[in-house]
Design an enzyme around this catalytic site. Structure first.
Site, PDB file in Angstrom:
ATOM      1  N   ARG A   5       0.843  -1.202   0.000  1.00 25.39           N
ATOM      2  CA  ARG A   5       0.000   0.000   0.000  1.00 25.39           C
ATOM      3  C   ARG A   5       0.881   1.255   0.000  1.00 25.39           C
ATOM      4  O   ARG A   5       1.033   1.908  -1.036  1.00 25.39           O
ATOM      5  CB  ARG A   5      -0.974  -0.012   1.198  1.00 25.39           C
ATOM      6  CG  ARG A   5      -2.105   1.008   1.072  1.00 25.39           C
ATOM      7  CD  ARG A   5      -1.728   2.403   1.434  1.00 25.39           C
ATOM      8  NE  ARG A   5      -1.329   2.552   2.840  1.00 25.39           N
ATOM      9  CZ  ARG A   5      -0.783   3.643   3.333  1.00 25.39           C
ATOM     10  NH1 ARG A   5      -0.558   4.695   2.546  1.00 25.39           N
ATOM     11  NH2 ARG A   5      -0.428   3.716   4.604  1.00 25.39           N
ATOM     12  N   ASP A   6       1.522   1.555   1.131  1.00 23.78           N
ATOM     13  CA  ASP A   6       2.350   2.762   1.228  1.00 23.78           C
ATOM     14  C   ASP A   6       3.476   2.701   0.187  1.00 23.78           C
ATOM     15  O   ASP A   6       3.839   3.714  -0.425  1.00 23.78           O
ATOM     16  CB  ASP A   6       2.942   2.854   2.643  1.00 23.78           C
ATOM     17  CG  ASP A   6       3.229   4.275   3.084  1.00 23.78           C
ATOM     18  OD1 ASP A   6       3.583   5.093   2.237  1.00 23.78           O
ATOM     19  OD2 ASP A   6       3.126   4.552   4.292  1.00 23.78           O
ATOM     20  N   HIS A  42       4.092   4.466  12.928  1.00 17.55           N
ATOM     21  CA  HIS A  42       4.337   4.373  11.481  1.00 17.55           C
ATOM     22  C   HIS A  42       5.405   5.411  11.144  1.00 17.55           C
ATOM     23  O   HIS A  42       5.121   6.608  11.090  1.00 17.55           O
ATOM     24  CB  HIS A  42       3.010   4.653  10.772  1.00 17.55           C
ATOM     25  CG  HIS A  42       3.043   4.731   9.285  1.00 17.55           C
ATOM     26  ND1 HIS A  42       2.396   3.820   8.487  1.00 17.55           N
ATOM     27  CD2 HIS A  42       3.594   5.628   8.429  1.00 17.55           C
ATOM     28  CE1 HIS A  42       2.559   4.145   7.214  1.00 17.55           C
ATOM     29  NE2 HIS A  42       3.279   5.242   7.156  1.00 17.55           N
ATOM     30  N   HIS A  84       8.549   6.944   8.732  1.00 23.30           N
ATOM     31  CA  HIS A  84       9.288   7.005   7.470  1.00 23.30           C
ATOM     32  C   HIS A  84      10.740   7.345   7.808  1.00 23.30           C
ATOM     33  O   HIS A  84      11.015   8.034   8.794  1.00 23.30           O
ATOM     34  CB  HIS A  84       8.662   8.036   6.526  1.00 23.30           C
ATOM     35  CG  HIS A  84       7.414   7.506   5.885  1.00 23.30           C
ATOM     36  ND1 HIS A  84       7.366   7.059   4.588  1.00 23.30           N
ATOM     37  CD2 HIS A  84       6.174   7.290   6.395  1.00 23.30           C
ATOM     38  CE1 HIS A  84       6.149   6.616   4.313  1.00 23.30           C
ATOM     39  NE2 HIS A  84       5.398   6.745   5.401  1.00 23.30           N
ATOM     40  N   CYS A  96       3.950   9.244   0.809  1.00 18.98           N
ATOM     41  CA  CYS A  96       2.676   9.808   0.364  1.00 18.98           C
ATOM     42  C   CYS A  96       2.929  10.712  -0.835  1.00 18.98           C
ATOM     43  O   CYS A  96       3.674  11.689  -0.733  1.00 18.98           O
ATOM     44  CB  CYS A  96       2.035  10.601   1.501  1.00 18.98           C
ATOM     45  SG  CYS A  96       0.558  11.478   0.974  1.00 18.98           S
ATOM     46  N   ASN A 123       9.236   4.316   3.908  1.00 21.54           N
ATOM     47  CA  ASN A 123       9.009   3.892   5.296  1.00 21.54           C
ATOM     48  C   ASN A 123      10.288   3.248   5.844  1.00 21.54           C
ATOM     49  O   ASN A 123      11.182   2.881   5.090  1.00 21.54           O
ATOM     50  CB  ASN A 123       7.909   2.811   5.357  1.00 21.54           C
ATOM     51  CG  ASN A 123       6.561   3.319   4.957  1.00 21.54           C
ATOM     52  OD1 ASN A 123       6.341   3.673   3.806  1.00 21.54           O
ATOM     53  ND2 ASN A 123       5.631   3.341   5.896  1.00 21.54           N
TER      54      ASN A 123
HETATM   55  N1  COA Z   1     -12.674   4.955  -4.753  1.00 19.45           N
HETATM   56  C1  COA Z   1     -12.904   5.083  -6.087  1.00 19.45           C
HETATM   57  N2  COA Z   1     -13.308   6.199  -6.660  1.00 19.45           N
HETATM   58  C2  COA Z   1     -13.528   7.274  -5.869  1.00 19.45           C
HETATM   59  C3  COA Z   1     -13.315   7.208  -4.495  1.00 19.45           C
HETATM   60  C4  COA Z   1     -12.874   5.997  -3.934  1.00 19.45           C
HETATM   61  N3  COA Z   1     -12.633   5.870  -2.631  1.00 19.45           N
HETATM   62  N4  COA Z   1     -13.600   8.401  -3.970  1.00 19.45           N
HETATM   63  C5  COA Z   1     -13.984   9.194  -4.979  1.00 19.45           C
HETATM   64  N5  COA Z   1     -13.933   8.506  -6.133  1.00 19.45           N
HETATM   65  C6  COA Z   1     -14.264   8.994  -7.470  1.00 19.45           C
HETATM   66  C7  COA Z   1     -15.619   9.577  -7.540  1.00 19.45           C
HETATM   67  O1  COA Z   1     -16.564   8.551  -7.816  1.00 19.45           O
HETATM   68  C8  COA Z   1     -15.472  10.563  -8.651  1.00 19.45           C
HETATM   69  O2  COA Z   1     -15.470   9.871  -9.878  1.00 19.45           O
HETATM   70  P1  COA Z   1     -15.950  10.562 -11.253  1.00 19.45           P
HETATM   71  O3  COA Z   1     -14.975  11.682 -11.504  1.00 19.45           O
HETATM   72  O4  COA Z   1     -15.831   9.457 -12.234  1.00 19.45           O
HETATM   73  O5  COA Z   1     -17.335  11.037 -10.976  1.00 19.45           O
HETATM   74  C9  COA Z   1     -14.098  11.107  -8.464  1.00 19.45           C
HETATM   75  O6  COA Z   1     -13.378  10.064  -7.771  1.00 19.45           O
HETATM   76  C10 COA Z   1     -14.047  12.384  -7.670  1.00 19.45           C
HETATM   77  O7  COA Z   1     -14.758  12.203  -6.459  1.00 19.45           O
HETATM   78  P2  COA Z   1     -14.640  13.246  -5.248  1.00 19.45           P
HETATM   79  O8  COA Z   1     -15.429  12.743  -4.114  1.00 19.45           O
HETATM   80  O9  COA Z   1     -14.904  14.613  -5.770  1.00 19.45           O
HETATM   81  O10 COA Z   1     -13.111  13.062  -4.852  1.00 19.45           O
HETATM   82  P3  COA Z   1     -11.948  14.143  -4.891  1.00 19.45           P
HETATM   83  O11 COA Z   1     -11.480  14.349  -6.257  1.00 19.45           O
HETATM   84  O12 COA Z   1     -12.315  15.297  -4.049  1.00 19.45           O
HETATM   85  O13 COA Z   1     -10.796  13.286  -4.127  1.00 19.45           O
HETATM   86  C11 COA Z   1     -10.324  11.531  -2.549  1.00 19.45           C
HETATM   87  C12 COA Z   1     -10.962  12.864  -2.787  1.00 19.45           C
HETATM   88  C13 COA Z   1     -10.232  11.339  -1.050  1.00 19.45           C
HETATM   89  C14 COA Z   1     -11.174  10.464  -3.172  1.00 19.45           C
HETATM   90  C15 COA Z   1      -8.918  11.508  -3.209  1.00 19.45           C
HETATM   91  O14 COA Z   1      -8.224  12.673  -2.898  1.00 19.45           O
HETATM   92  C16 COA Z   1      -8.102  10.318  -2.759  1.00 19.45           C
HETATM   93  O15 COA Z   1      -8.405   9.191  -3.082  1.00 19.45           O
HETATM   94  N6  COA Z   1      -7.029  10.543  -2.009  1.00 19.45           N
HETATM   95  C17 COA Z   1      -6.183   9.479  -1.492  1.00 19.45           C
HETATM   96  C18 COA Z   1      -4.804   9.971  -1.376  1.00 19.45           C
HETATM   97  C19 COA Z   1      -3.904   8.891  -0.829  1.00 19.45           C
HETATM   98  O16 COA Z   1      -4.197   7.717  -0.814  1.00 19.45           O
HETATM   99  N7  COA Z   1      -2.722   9.330  -0.363  1.00 19.45           N
HETATM  100  C20 COA Z   1      -1.722   8.433   0.149  1.00 19.45           C
HETATM  101  C21 COA Z   1      -2.067   7.774   1.417  1.00 19.45           C
HETATM  102  S1  COA Z   1      -1.870   8.809   2.825  1.00 19.45           S
HETATM  103 ZN    ZN Z   2       3.319   6.293   5.307  1.00 20.94          ZN
END
Ligand code: COA
Ligand code: ZN
Length: 329
Positions: free
Chosen positions: A17-18, A209, A211, A242, A251
């Protein structure tokens, strides 16, 4: 928790994952599954298999469902996944994860950068997710990012961190992970923060956790153990980071830390040799050298042959004992 006179520590592997979220090359689903199946036999307490994040935000983990479905689940290992929002929780439930690992940041700037929400928006959504998990009987852990500092805001006050722990604890979560997202933690800070969190919430399962961005990951691990932390996230090969935290890097490496802990007689349940072999497989998948060190150096008692002219060195030294001039080499 003691096994004989050896303190038991519980290791959560986060490389898939990370680690993979930070890799430029998409690791094919079959390869992810093969690696996780290999890791499942090594003695981990937990494996963070993937994340259910937006595939636009984290394309490397867009195959979360397929990976969860195809891995072989070994009894006793908890298969968890990172979840940022309601949509992620629905996907994770469908994929039958053993635990929800929810994520939000203690830093407003990092939360907005990483999750596109204010911390209050994240908390409100995660509170609903916790209700969903509780109705489904799925345990919940919350990974709090930037607990030891934020690469954009700088220091994050300990009261801010305690405030978020308190709010999640009040919702009945089982565990909290204190994440040092960009390697800003240092040992005395780790000692103080972990001691405070344990004293405040003795019933919570707390995980650290770290890094290794500033090479303090090993010493921070020791500081956390001394403060009473028994659960640790680590990443095979030391990969990770991240993508939405500027300056992030890997990490702490599982093989390096497990090796150190074995030297100190801690019981992690994991053998170093199996990790070194799995790290070789991982290096083949990601196609670049791993930051970890023990795979390269070998375990501490790995023995090397003396130099080719060793016999001459010995003869010359012993010649001195005999009182004569040392024999010319
Ligand atoms: N899984 C799959 N698709 C997702 C989703 C999820 N958990 N959350 C949102 N989406 C999709 C929506 O369905 C939408 O799709 P569309 O454009 O086809 O309609 C699109 O993503 C945008 O949705 P929205 O709710 O507006 O999300 P956003 O663009 O504001 O992003 C997060 C918010 C949280 C979903 C996004 O920033 C994210 O996944 N971040 C994770 C970052 C990460 O993992 N960092 C490292 C670990 S710390
Ligand atoms: Zn981390």
């Amino acid at each position: 928790m003691q096994t004989g006179n050896r303190t038991r520590l519980f290791i959560n592997e986060v490389a898939t994952r990370d680690g993979f979220q930070m890799e430029g090359r998409f690791i094919p689903t079959d390869d992810k599954v093969a690696l996780i199946d290999r890791l499942s036999g090594l003695g981990y307490a937990k494996i963070e298999v993937t994340s259910f994040t937006s595939p636009k935000a984290i394309p490397a983990l867009a195959d979360g469902e397929a990976v969860m479905q195809r891995i072989r689940r070994v009894p006793g290992v908890v298969y968890t996944a990172l979840i940022p929002n309601r949509r992620g929780a629905e996907r994770a439930l469908q994929a039958q994860v053993d635990e929800f690992n929810l994520v939000m940041s203690c830093s407003e700037t990092h939360n907005l950068t990483n999750l596109r929400m204010t911390r209050d928006q994240s908390f409100a959504q995660l509170a609903e997710v916790i209700e969903l998990a509780q109705a489904a009987g799925v345990p919940v852990n919350v990974s709090l990012s930037c607990v030891f500092g934020c690469p954009m805001e700088g220091d994050v006050p300990a009261e801010t961190v305690m405030g978020w722990i308190d709010r999640f604890a009040a919702l009945g979560v089982q565990g909290i992970t204190l994440c040092d997202t960009t390697g800003m933690a240092f040992p005395t800070q780790v000692q103080a923060l972990c001691t405070q969190a344990i004293a405040r919430h003795p019933a919570l399962a707390l995980t650290a956790h770290f890094h290794n961005t500033r090479a303090m990951g090993g010493v921070n691990t020791i500081a956390a153990i001394e403060a009473g932390i028994r659960r640790f996230d680590m990443s095979l090969g030391g990969i990770g980071g991240c993508p939405y935290a500027p300056g992030a890097s890997g990490n702490v490496a599982t093989e390096d830390i497990v090796h150190m802990l074995a030297c100190m007689d801690y019981d992690t349940g994991i053998g170093v040799q199996g990790l070194i072999e799995a790290a070789g497989m991982l290096e083949g998948l990601i196609q670049h050298p791993l930051p970890a060190q023990v795979s390269r150096a070998g375990a501490r008692l790995k023995r090397h042959l003396p130099p080719l002219d060793y016999d001459q060195i010995v003869a010359r030294a012993h010649g001195r004992d005999a009182g004569g001039q040392p024999a010319k080499a």
